[in-house]
Design a protein around this motif. Structure first.
Motif, mmCIF file in Angstrom:
data_model
loop_
_atom_site.group_PDB
_atom_site.id
_atom_site.type_symbol
_atom_site.label_atom_id
_atom_site.label_comp_id
_atom_site.label_asym_id
_atom_site.label_seq_id
_atom_site.Cartn_x
_atom_site.Cartn_y
_atom_site.Cartn_z
ATOM 1 N N MET A 188 38.731 63.609 42.654
ATOM 2 C CA MET A 188 38.875 62.382 43.142
ATOM 3 C C MET A 188 37.923 61.374 43.772
ATOM 4 N N MET A 189 37.199 62.285 44.860
ATOM 5 C CA MET A 189 36.233 61.656 45.656
ATOM 6 C C MET A 189 34.908 61.404 45.059
ATOM 7 N N LEU A 190 34.696 62.205 44.001
ATOM 8 C CA LEU A 190 33.607 61.691 43.192
ATOM 9 C C LEU A 190 33.747 60.702 42.378
ATOM 10 N N ASP A 191 35.005 60.471 41.739
ATOM 11 C CA ASP A 191 35.384 59.263 41.051
ATOM 12 C C ASP A 191 35.198 58.130 41.704
ATOM 13 N N ALA A 192 35.623 58.080 42.954
ATOM 14 C CA ALA A 192 35.418 57.053 43.615
ATOM 15 C C ALA A 192 33.968 56.355 44.005
ATOM 16 N N ARG A 193 32.945 57.518 43.568
ATOM 17 C CA ARG A 193 31.612 57.042 43.542
ATOM 18 C C ARG A 193 31.051 56.758 42.237
ATOM 19 N N GLY A 194 31.930 56.720 41.152
ATOM 20 C CA GLY A 194 31.504 56.442 39.947
ATOM 21 C C GLY A 194 31.125 57.770 39.113
ATOM 22 N N VAL A 195 31.442 58.970 39.569
ATOM 23 C CA VAL A 195 30.993 60.285 39.296
ATOM 24 C C VAL A 195 32.001 60.872 38.372
ATOM 25 N N ALA A 196 31.984 61.139 36.944
ATOM 26 C CA ALA A 196 33.219 61.436 36.240
ATOM 27 C C ALA A 196 32.866 63.070 35.835
ATOM 28 N N VAL A 197 33.728 63.986 36.671
ATOM 29 C CA VAL A 197 33.664 65.446 36.170
ATOM 30 C C VAL A 197 34.814 65.764 36.034
ATOM 31 N N ARG A 198 35.095 66.696 35.581
ATOM 32 C CA ARG A 198 36.292 67.401 34.842
ATOM 33 C C ARG A 198 36.630 68.492 35.993
ATOM 34 N N THR A 199 38.156 68.505 36.387
ATOM 35 C CA THR A 199 38.646 69.395 37.396
ATOM 36 C C THR A 199 39.883 70.088 36.775
ATOM 37 N N GLY A 200 40.068 71.319 37.448
ATOM 38 C CA GLY A 200 41.299 72.157 36.942
ATOM 39 C C GLY A 200 40.973 73.518 36.231
ATOM 40 N N HIS A 201 41.793 73.927 35.396
ATOM 41 C CA HIS A 201 41.580 75.196 34.865
ATOM 42 C C HIS A 201 40.788 74.972 33.256
ATOM 43 N N HIS A 202 40.788 73.992 32.955
ATOM 44 C CA HIS A 202 39.621 73.730 31.805
ATOM 45 C C HIS A 202 40.246 74.316 30.489
ATOM 46 N N CYS A 203 41.673 74.668 30.403
ATOM 47 C CA CYS A 203 42.227 75.288 29.404
ATOM 48 C C CYS A 203 41.848 76.777 29.026
ATOM 49 N N THR A 204 41.591 77.201 30.419
ATOM 50 C CA THR A 204 41.226 78.743 30.179
ATOM 51 C C THR A 204 42.059 79.310 31.710
ATOM 52 N N GLN A 205 43.447 79.331 31.540
ATOM 53 C CA GLN A 205 44.088 79.720 32.572
ATOM 54 C C GLN A 205 43.992 81.198 32.953
ATOM 55 N N PRO A 206 43.843 82.205 31.759
ATOM 56 C CA PRO A 206 43.484 83.283 32.032
ATOM 57 C C PRO A 206 42.378 83.755 32.668
ATOM 58 N N LEU A 207 41.312 83.072 32.467
ATOM 59 C CA LEU A 207 39.995 82.905 33.194
ATOM 60 C C LEU A 207 40.022 82.946 34.644
ATOM 61 N N MET A 208 40.581 81.612 34.972
ATOM 62 C CA MET A 208 40.900 81.307 36.394
ATOM 63 C C MET A 208 41.671 82.275 37.088
ATOM 64 N N LYS A 209 42.682 82.961 36.429
ATOM 65 C CA LYS A 209 43.640 84.068 37.171
ATOM 66 C C LYS A 209 42.770 85.097 37.435
ATOM 67 N N HIS A 210 41.694 85.289 36.371
ATOM 68 C CA HIS A 210 40.662 86.391 36.756
ATOM 69 C C HIS A 210 39.824 86.332 37.905
ATOM 70 N N LEU A 211 39.453 85.133 37.956
ATOM 71 C CA LEU A 211 38.590 84.568 39.147
ATOM 72 C C LEU A 211 39.316 84.376 40.444
ATOM 73 N N GLY A 212 40.568 84.533 40.316
ATOM 74 C CA GLY A 212 41.412 84.268 41.525
ATOM 75 C C GLY A 212 41.549 82.940 42.187
ATOM 76 N N ILE A 213 41.392 82.022 41.249
ATOM 77 C CA ILE A 213 41.200 80.632 41.722
ATOM 78 C C ILE A 213 42.179 79.728 40.774
ATOM 79 N N GLU A 214 42.600 78.375 41.325
ATOM 80 C CA GLU A 214 43.515 77.406 40.445
ATOM 81 C C GLU A 214 42.591 76.880 39.420
ATOM 82 N N GLY A 215 41.289 76.440 39.718
ATOM 83 C CA GLY A 215 40.541 75.722 39.039
ATOM 84 C C GLY A 215 39.038 75.590 39.416
#
Length: 408
Positions: free
Chosen positions: A351-378
């Motif tokens: 959200m703070m990057l978007d305020a500066r015009g920078v578009a990135v993706r945040t979250g689990h990226h449709c890879t929830q099992p991978l995120m669980k393996h890494l021990g993070i939400e996204g």
């Protein structure tokens, strides 16, 4: 910057890039989700609807003939794009997800039995997990998962251990959408074939970066999406070996996929039409032709070199920020950089990057099992394309550094 491509000339071909977001020049780093479209692709859509909008294959008039020729020209271009043996082995789908579901529903239901095993990897997108889970549940088969190491690379020794006489399908991505890891699919295909398994490769993240040669790879099925290769949304490709496609039952019933219909029974069309029921996404298929030819004209080697330069630069600059955490440090990667900041939620960074015009993706990226393996939400994912620049990366780095300082 790349010495072989005129990046500013390339950027000029993408109307969407030349705008402000939140009062700042747009910096678009969400290319792994979808790439932007050059003017030639937009023009192809426009020209179809303005000049020869018509249904295909069944019309006897001039517009139908022109639309049919343009539609089938895309199939020929796609066969060249993948180095398929024949255009008939290219099936038009709604995208990668649809292609995988077609394989699971048709080939899978026909061939998978109780006690069989299907192998996927920890790196898979949900679209290359869920259809196989559903098939396993329906048939009484078992889903096995290839683990990864700390760098986000598949552990090949473990993959080899998973292969047994019961392994019937290996479904793996060519490159991870979440981490950028490039998998050794040529080696995996060879090893899977030694136990008689069929290999499905999810090429959604590779087709815009690598020269794909399905014949050299020996891959059984390869799927990808147009919208990640500078083409329209809602269209994709499925390549399959002829021996499988001809034996597979239709995925859907309706017009075009038939030879003769009576109330006593129906006979089905030849490939590829057997798998293309109903009126297809004609306009977007035709525009996909323009996208593939645009990529071929630039040359994937030059595209890949520029993107690799951007990835290395972003890694170097972001690593200087206190508290930065990188996810996925494989030796072989596509231009995807997944990261976070200690103690900061990825959504807040986005959200703070978007305020500066920078578009990135945040979250689990449709890879929830991978995120669980890494021990993070996204994670925060910045993904680079041929039209991106080092100056844009500087804007990203400044934004992330500002967030890190604010949250310190």
């Amino acid at each position: 910057m790349s010495n072989t491509l005129d990046i500013q000339q390339i950027r000029a071909q993408f109307p969407v890039l030349h705008q402000e977001v939140n009062g700042k020049p747009l910096v678009y780093f969400d290319n792994a989700a979808t790439t932007q479209k050059p003017q030639v692709v937009i023009d192809a859509l426009d020209n179809y609807y303005k000049g020869y909008n018509s249904n295909i294959h069944r019309g006897a008039h001039a517009l139908a003939d022109k639309a049919t020729q343009a539609f089938e020209e895309t199939r020929k271009t796609a066969a060249e794009f993948l180095n398929a043996e024949t255009p008939e082995q290219v099936i038009f789908t709604k995208g990668t997800t649809d292609g995988i579901n077609l394989i699971a529903s048709s080939y899978g239901r026909q061939n998978i039995q109780a006690g069989d095993e299907i192998i996927v990897s920890t790196l898979e997108h949900h679209s290359n997990i869920v259809p196989w889970q559903m098939l396993c549940q329906e048939k009484g088969a078992t889903l096995k998962v290839i683990p990864i190491n700390a760098k986000g690379e598949l552990i090949m020794e473990e993959f080899e251990k998973l292969l047994t006489a019961n392994t019937k399908i290996v479904a793996v991505n060519h490159a991870s959408n979440a981490l950028g890891t490039v998998n050794p699919i040529a080696e995996m295909i060879e090893k899977a074939h030694t136990v008689g398994a069929v290999v499905v490769v999810d090429g959604a993240q590779s087709a815009s970066h690598f020269d794909i040669d399905v014949q050299a790879l020996g891959v059984d099925f390869f799927v990808t999406s147009a919208h990640k290769v500078y083409g329209p949304t809602g269209i994709g490709l499925l390549y399959g070996k002829r021996v499988f496609l001809e034996e597979m039952p239709p995925y859907q019933g309706g017009g075009e996929m038939i030879k003769e219909v009576s109330f006593d029974g129906t006979t089905f069309n030849e490939i590829p039409y057997k798998f293309e029921a109903g009126t297809p996404n004609i306009a977007d298929v035709i525009a996909f032709d323009a996208a593939m030819k645009w990529v071929q004209d630039l040359g994937k080697e030059a595209i890949r070199a520029h993107e690799a330069e951007l990835l290395a630069y972003a890694n170097e600059k972001l690593s200087e920020i206190p508290g930065i955490i990188f996810y996925g440090t494989a030796a072989e990667k596509v231009s995807v950089l997944s990261f976070g900041l200690e103690g900061v939620h990825p959504f807040d960074i986005g959200m703070m990057l978007d305020a500066r015009g920078v578009a990135v993706r945040t979250g689990h990226h449709c890879t929830q099992p991978l995120m669980k393996h890494l021990g993070i939400e996204g994670t925060v994912r910045a993904s680079f394309s041929v039209y991106n620049t080092k100056e844009e990366i500087d804007t990203l780095v400044q934004g992330v550094a500002r967030v890190a300082k604010m949250m310190a």
